[in-house]
Design a protein around this motif. Structure first.
Motif, mmCIF file in Angstrom:
data_model
loop_
_atom_site.group_PDB
_atom_site.id
_atom_site.type_symbol
_atom_site.label_atom_id
_atom_site.label_comp_id
_atom_site.label_asym_id
_atom_site.label_seq_id
_atom_site.Cartn_x
_atom_site.Cartn_y
_atom_site.Cartn_z
ATOM 1 N N GLU A 90 1.255 -1.161 0.316
ATOM 2 C CA GLU A 90 0.202 0.346 0.761
ATOM 3 C C GLU A 90 1.127 1.063 0.003
ATOM 4 N N VAL A 91 1.341 1.952 -0.920
ATOM 5 C CA VAL A 91 1.426 3.177 -0.780
ATOM 6 C C VAL A 91 0.709 4.194 -1.304
ATOM 7 N N VAL A 92 1.577 4.863 -0.414
ATOM 8 C CA VAL A 92 0.997 6.610 -0.106
ATOM 9 C C VAL A 92 1.488 7.861 -0.707
ATOM 10 N N ALA A 93 1.643 8.815 -1.356
ATOM 11 C CA ALA A 93 2.482 9.828 -1.573
ATOM 12 C C ALA A 93 1.844 11.156 -1.258
ATOM 13 N N LEU A 94 2.427 12.216 -0.212
ATOM 14 C CA LEU A 94 1.563 13.573 -0.092
ATOM 15 C C LEU A 94 2.667 14.185 -0.951
ATOM 16 N N THR A 95 2.080 15.786 -1.254
ATOM 17 C CA THR A 95 2.432 16.250 -2.373
ATOM 18 C C THR A 95 2.278 17.635 -2.411
ATOM 19 N N LEU A 96 2.810 18.668 -2.674
ATOM 20 C CA LEU A 96 2.041 20.588 -3.077
ATOM 21 C C LEU A 96 2.322 19.848 -4.359
ATOM 22 N N ARG A 97 2.260 18.998 -5.405
ATOM 23 C CA ARG A 97 2.813 18.697 -6.420
ATOM 24 C C ARG A 97 1.006 19.145 -7.101
ATOM 25 N N VAL A 98 0.018 18.464 -7.077
ATOM 26 C CA VAL A 98 -1.386 18.421 -7.457
ATOM 27 C C VAL A 98 -1.976 18.617 -6.294
ATOM 28 N N LYS A 99 -3.142 19.053 -6.823
ATOM 29 C CA LYS A 99 -4.456 19.873 -5.514
ATOM 30 C C LYS A 99 -5.463 19.180 -5.327
ATOM 31 N N LYS A 100 -5.361 18.229 -6.559
ATOM 32 C CA LYS A 100 -6.519 16.311 -5.796
ATOM 33 C C LYS A 100 -6.402 15.442 -5.592
ATOM 34 N N PRO A 101 -6.824 14.673 -4.978
ATOM 35 C CA PRO A 101 -6.027 12.881 -5.055
ATOM 36 C C PRO A 101 -6.246 12.644 -6.212
ATOM 37 N N GLY A 102 -5.604 11.909 -5.805
ATOM 38 C CA GLY A 102 -5.330 10.715 -7.225
ATOM 39 C C GLY A 102 -4.576 9.593 -7.571
ATOM 40 N N ASP A 103 -5.066 8.843 -7.914
ATOM 41 C CA ASP A 103 -3.792 7.205 -7.946
ATOM 42 C C ASP A 103 -2.867 7.929 -9.297
ATOM 43 N N TRP A 104 -1.812 7.307 -9.467
ATOM 44 C CA TRP A 104 -0.458 7.544 -10.542
ATOM 45 C C TRP A 104 0.478 5.773 -10.042
ATOM 46 N N GLN A 105 -0.358 5.247 -10.991
ATOM 47 C CA GLN A 105 0.439 3.566 -11.204
ATOM 48 C C GLN A 105 0.934 2.547 -10.217
ATOM 49 N N GLY A 106 -0.645 3.205 -9.234
ATOM 50 C CA GLY A 106 -0.477 1.955 -8.319
ATOM 51 C C GLY A 106 -0.666 3.339 -6.970
ATOM 52 N N VAL A 107 -0.444 4.205 -7.277
ATOM 53 C CA VAL A 107 0.517 5.540 -5.954
ATOM 54 C C VAL A 107 -0.869 5.875 -5.598
ATOM 55 N N LYS A 108 -0.935 6.086 -3.997
ATOM 56 C CA LYS A 108 -2.024 7.218 -3.888
ATOM 57 C C LYS A 108 -2.391 8.445 -3.384
ATOM 58 N N VAL A 109 -2.224 9.848 -4.436
ATOM 59 C CA VAL A 109 -1.647 10.374 -4.665
ATOM 60 C C VAL A 109 -2.035 11.642 -3.668
ATOM 61 N N LEU A 110 -1.780 12.224 -2.300
ATOM 62 C CA LEU A 110 -2.707 13.131 -1.812
ATOM 63 C C LEU A 110 -1.589 14.117 -1.740
ATOM 64 N N PRO A 111 -2.557 15.508 -1.649
ATOM 65 C CA PRO A 111 -2.278 17.383 -1.884
ATOM 66 C C PRO A 111 -2.302 17.301 -0.560
ATOM 67 N N TYR A 112 -1.306 18.373 -0.164
ATOM 68 C CA TYR A 112 -1.277 19.710 0.844
ATOM 69 C C TYR A 112 -0.934 20.706 1.145
ATOM 70 N N ALA A 113 -1.440 21.541 1.316
ATOM 71 C CA ALA A 113 -0.964 22.755 0.905
ATOM 72 C C ALA A 113 -0.300 23.929 2.136
ATOM 73 N N VAL A 114 0.766 24.677 1.526
ATOM 74 C CA VAL A 114 1.407 25.450 2.549
ATOM 75 C C VAL A 114 0.454 27.212 3.281
ATOM 76 N N GLN A 115 0.398 27.188 4.312
ATOM 77 C CA GLN A 115 -0.899 28.464 4.491
ATOM 78 C C GLN A 115 -0.450 29.295 5.259
ATOM 79 N N ARG A 116 1.091 29.381 5.780
ATOM 80 C CA ARG A 116 1.706 30.428 6.779
ATOM 81 C C ARG A 116 2.472 30.674 5.758
ATOM 82 N N LYS A 117 2.542 31.775 5.440
ATOM 83 C CA LYS A 117 3.811 32.642 4.555
ATOM 84 C C LYS A 117 5.224 32.826 5.483
ATOM 85 N N GLN A 118 6.291 32.718 4.406
ATOM 86 C CA GLN A 118 7.579 33.495 5.250
ATOM 87 C C GLN A 118 7.471 35.045 5.925
#
Length: 419
Positions: free
Chosen positions: A27-55
């Motif tokens: 069971e393979v899951v990935a957290l990334t800033l790259r995508v905006k919506k959850p999806g599946d990539w070659q069997g990997v469940k890809v989950l987005p998250y976002a940076v809220q705080r500013k520098q």
């Protein structure tokens, strides 16, 4: 196993490993800033998250780099907490720590084994910091301190990772001993079945014309066109190179942004700065043989390498690009900078030719010599491919070693949170 990948631009360096683990039934899951919506990539469940705080405002310039990494680390920590609340508990976490995302993961899952992709430790010695005086001229004691502070992120990650992986000996060797002993040197891998020589290759230029192996093609490839990858050296060599080779066509791949090093003056790009510097010394008929291709799809990139007679690769003492090994796999004749990272890939006169990074005359001489000598080009190309197949082949060498590393990581006792 349950395996979590963390990479701000997933899949990044994990583009082969993650789907291979999914294909093996994990069971393979990935957290990334790259995508905006959850999806599946070659069997990997890809989950987005976002940076809220500013520098933060008013922070000391030396710690701005670390500030951005803490911000990303916090965002990834929050996303990991949400995953934990949903019942997900990974056996293994594999992360690229370079942007800080994995900084607090052991606080979320203390029992998980964590493997980190150690890309580079910033060296503050004059050999590295002052390598190119044109762009690193003001290397005083304060600059050494600033570069040392860039390693805060590496230092914070030291107690986080149980094992490490690094693609080359040079990159692994930049880390201090307490890091280095954890690191296995395993390259990301080159698909040598796909990147092969092709005598029938045809590459279409933006103006609609086509180049083939019958044309005298010189290639130069960067992710972005910038000094760290020797773009300024290559451009300054163009007037003489185009003069001496009246039939040569120069194909340049790369974006206008900055991947590494200093940014150009506001409102400018390194690409245009060096075009402007040399354009007046290149007659228009010669300039018409220079083609800037920007960033191109991967299959077009492979075709580009297949039509290349000589491929030029230059770099500061820094990470090695995949493009070098891919050019070697396509049996291109390589002219490269005689800098430390290249010594693992290029043996002068055997798998390519090495020139001093700053010696534009030597660069022109080696490129011209190879363009005139088809036998030498062919011999270098064959040896280059043989070296890549023997040491960096994805399917027979690198991916099996990566999977062994994953198994070793799984058998490792998880560490504890460092102070």
């Amino acid at each position: 196993m349950k395996i979590l990948f963390i990479h701000q631009n997933f899949p990044g360096q994990f583009k082969h490993l993650a789907p291979a683990l999914a294909k093996a039934g994990h069971e393979v899951v990935a957290l990334t800033l790259r995508v905006k919506k959850p999806g599946d990539w070659q069997g990997v469940k890809v989950l987005p998250y976002a940076v809220q705080r500013k520098q933060g405002q008013g922070a000391h310039p030396w710690v701005l780099d670390f500030d951005t990494k803490v911000i990303r680390g916090e965002a990834c920590f929050n996303a990991a907490c949400r995953l934990r609340a949903q019942g997900f508990s990974p056996d293994i976490i594999v992360a690229h720590p370079g942007w800080g995302e994995s900084m607090f993961l052991r606080d979320v899952w203390p029992e998980a084994r964590i493997g980190l992709y150690y890309e580079l430790y910033h060296i503050s010695s004059d050999e590295h910091l002052g390598f190119d005086p044109e762009f690193q001229a003001k290397v005083g004691q304060a600059e050494h301190l600033r570069i040392r502070l860039k390693n805060l992120n590496n230092r914070v990650h030291f107690p986080v990772g149980d094992l490490g992986i690094s693609p080359t000996e040079f990159q692994a060797g930049t880390f201090p001993p307490e890091f280095r002993e954890k690191i296995s040197v395993i390259h990301d891998g080159i698909d040598t079945d796909h990147v092969v020589a092709n005598e029938g290759a045809r590459f279409t230029l933006p103006d609609g014309s086509v180049v083939t192996r019958d044309d005298e093609v010189i290639t130069f490839v960067n992710r972005n066109l910038e000094p760290y990858r020797g773009y300024h050296i290559f451009m300054r060599a163009l007037p003489q190179l185009l003069k001496e080779r009246p039939n040569a066509k120069v194909l340049i791949v790369g974006g206008d942004d900055v991947s590494y090093g200093a940014r150009p003056p506001k409102g400018q790009t390194w690409k245009q700065i060096f075009i402007d510097e040399v354009r007046g010394r290149i007659p228009t008929p010669n300039w018409s043989r220079v083609h800037f291709l920007g960033r191109i799809p991967y299959d077009q990139f492979v075709t580009l390498l297949q039509v290349s007679r000589v491929h030029v690769y230059l770099t500061y003492p820094f990470v090695l690009s995949w493009s070098l090994f891919e050019a070697m796999s396509a049996q291109a004749a390589i002219v490269a900078s005689n800098t430390a990272p290249l010594h693992e890939a290029i043996r002068h006169g055997e798998t390519g030719r090495l020139v001093d990074f700053f010696d534009g005359d030597a660069l022109v001489a080696e490129v011209c010599a190879l363009l005139q000598d088809a036998e030498a080009r062919a011999a270098l190309g064959r040896a280059a491919r043989a070296h890549v197949v023997a040491n960096y082949d994805l399917k027979s060498i690198c991916l099996p070693k990566q999977l062994e590393w994953i198994e070793r990581l799984y058998q490792t006792q998880a560490g504890t949170v460092g102070d």
